[in-house]
Scaffold this motif. Structure first.
Motif, PDB file in Angstrom:
ATOM      1  N   VAL A  31       0.842  -1.206   0.000  1.00 45.76           N
ATOM      2  CA  VAL A  31       0.000   0.000   0.000  1.00 45.76           C
ATOM      3  C   VAL A  31       0.873   1.251   0.000  1.00 45.76           C
ATOM      4  O   VAL A  31       0.590   2.218  -0.721  1.00 45.76           O
ATOM      5  CB  VAL A  31      -0.953  -0.001   1.206  1.00 45.76           C
ATOM      6  N   HIS A  35       0.463   4.043  -2.937  1.00 51.77           N
ATOM      7  CA  HIS A  35      -0.156   5.329  -2.612  1.00 51.77           C
ATOM      8  C   HIS A  35       0.805   6.359  -2.022  1.00 51.77           C
ATOM      9  O   HIS A  35       0.458   7.532  -1.936  1.00 51.77           O
ATOM     10  CB  HIS A  35      -1.314   5.114  -1.629  1.00 51.77           C
ATOM     11  N   THR A  40      -0.867   7.397   2.951  1.00 50.87           N
ATOM     12  CA  THR A  40      -1.514   6.189   3.459  1.00 50.87           C
ATOM     13  C   THR A  40      -1.836   6.358   4.943  1.00 50.87           C
ATOM     14  O   THR A  40      -0.935   6.467   5.764  1.00 50.87           O
ATOM     15  CB  THR A  40      -0.615   4.960   3.272  1.00 50.87           C
ATOM     16  N   VAL A  44      -6.756   3.605   5.649  1.00 53.88           N
ATOM     17  CA  VAL A  44      -6.539   2.958   4.346  1.00 53.88           C
ATOM     18  C   VAL A  44      -5.955   1.569   4.539  1.00 53.88           C
ATOM     19  O   VAL A  44      -6.361   0.599   3.881  1.00 53.88           O
ATOM     20  CB  VAL A  44      -5.615   3.824   3.464  1.00 53.88           C
ATOM     21  N   LEU A  45      -4.995   1.451   5.452  1.00 48.79           N
ATOM     22  CA  LEU A  45      -4.407   0.145   5.731  1.00 48.79           C
ATOM     23  C   LEU A  45      -5.457  -0.827   6.255  1.00 48.79           C
ATOM     24  O   LEU A  45      -5.502  -1.992   5.852  1.00 48.79           O
ATOM     25  CB  LEU A  45      -3.274   0.284   6.747  1.00 48.79           C
ATOM     26  N   GLN A  48      -7.570  -2.084   3.443  1.00 55.76           N
ATOM     27  CA  GLN A  48      -6.868  -3.066   2.624  1.00 55.76           C
ATOM     28  C   GLN A  48      -6.764  -4.420   3.332  1.00 55.76           C
ATOM     29  O   GLN A  48      -6.816  -5.471   2.688  1.00 55.76           O
ATOM     30  CB  GLN A  48      -5.469  -2.559   2.282  1.00 55.76           C
ATOM     31  N   LYS A  63       1.890   3.457  12.388  1.00 57.59           N
ATOM     32  CA  LYS A  63       2.292   3.422  10.981  1.00 57.59           C
ATOM     33  C   LYS A  63       3.800   3.607  10.858  1.00 57.59           C
ATOM     34  O   LYS A  63       4.447   2.983  10.007  1.00 57.59           O
ATOM     35  CB  LYS A  63       1.545   4.518  10.202  1.00 57.59           C
TER      36      LYS A  63
END
Length: 204
Positions: A31, A35, A40, A44-45, A48, A63
């Motif tokens: 990802v 992106h 990100t 978003v993670l 996914q 993150k």
């Protein structure tokens, strides 16, 4: 300079069923590469991964920790190449060839992780520390090039820093086009790079 053995995988940490830290990290790196790290979010993670944001924290604190683990995996492999006997024993040009082959092996084996490393912008402490480790790797290779020039096994009319930049510019470009599992094997790729580079460097 910190080093992670080339064979060592990022440490696994148990979390929610269906995932461990390694699988979360692998998806996160994909990802980040698609992106961009900054673009990100944990949301978003989570999307996914198909889990909630809070579930991610069962695997990794933040993150930034995902980025650190990913970069350690890439850099640890590269740094370990420099400690192998092929990189420390014998004539300098043979050691340089070993490093070139070893770097290509790490790149092809850890392609998404090295891709992420090569796209760093240095906007966070984790990124800046990784970039300094990468510069240290480059300096050690430059010193090896200089040693090969001094012993007379490669051309002496080229600046070692220029050779290093051009050499690793060529190797690093592989992340943009190499497809693991395709007709070009990692071994053949290394043979082709070594032939192209050293036919231009060796004295005739």
């Amino acid at each position: 300079m910190a080093s992670t053995p080339v064979e060592q995988e990022p440490a696994a940490r148990r979390g929610r069923p269906g995932y461990d830290q390694q699988s979360v990290l692998t998806i996160a790196v994909d990802v980040f590469n698609r992106h961009g790290y900054e673009a990100t979010s944990m949301g978003v993670l989570a999307e996914q991964l198909g889990i909630s944001k809070s579930a991610i924290y069962h695997h990794v604190p933040s993150k930034g920790d995902l980025l650190r683990l990913a970069l350690d995996h890439a850099l640890g492999g590269l740094e370990a190449v420099l400690t192998e006997s092929g990189a420390t024993e014998g004539k300098a040009d043979a050691r340089l060839e070993h490093v070139v082959r070893g770097t290509i092996a790490v790149l092809t084996e850890r392609l998404p992780f090295v891709t992420l490393l090569l796209r760093l912008r240095g906007n966070t402490t984790v990124e800046r520390e990784a970039l300094e480790r990468r510069r240290s790797f480059d300096r050690q290779v430059s010193a090896l090039v200089d040693a090969a020039r001094t012993e007379g096994s490669i051309r002496s009319d080229l600046d070692p820093r220029t050779i290093t930049r051009l050499l690793f510019g060529t190797i690093n470009s592989v992340v943009e086009w190499y497809k693991p599992g395709g007709p070009l094997t990692a071994e053949k790729l290394a043979d082709d790079v070594v032939t192209m580079v050293f036919d231009g460097l060796h004295r005739r």
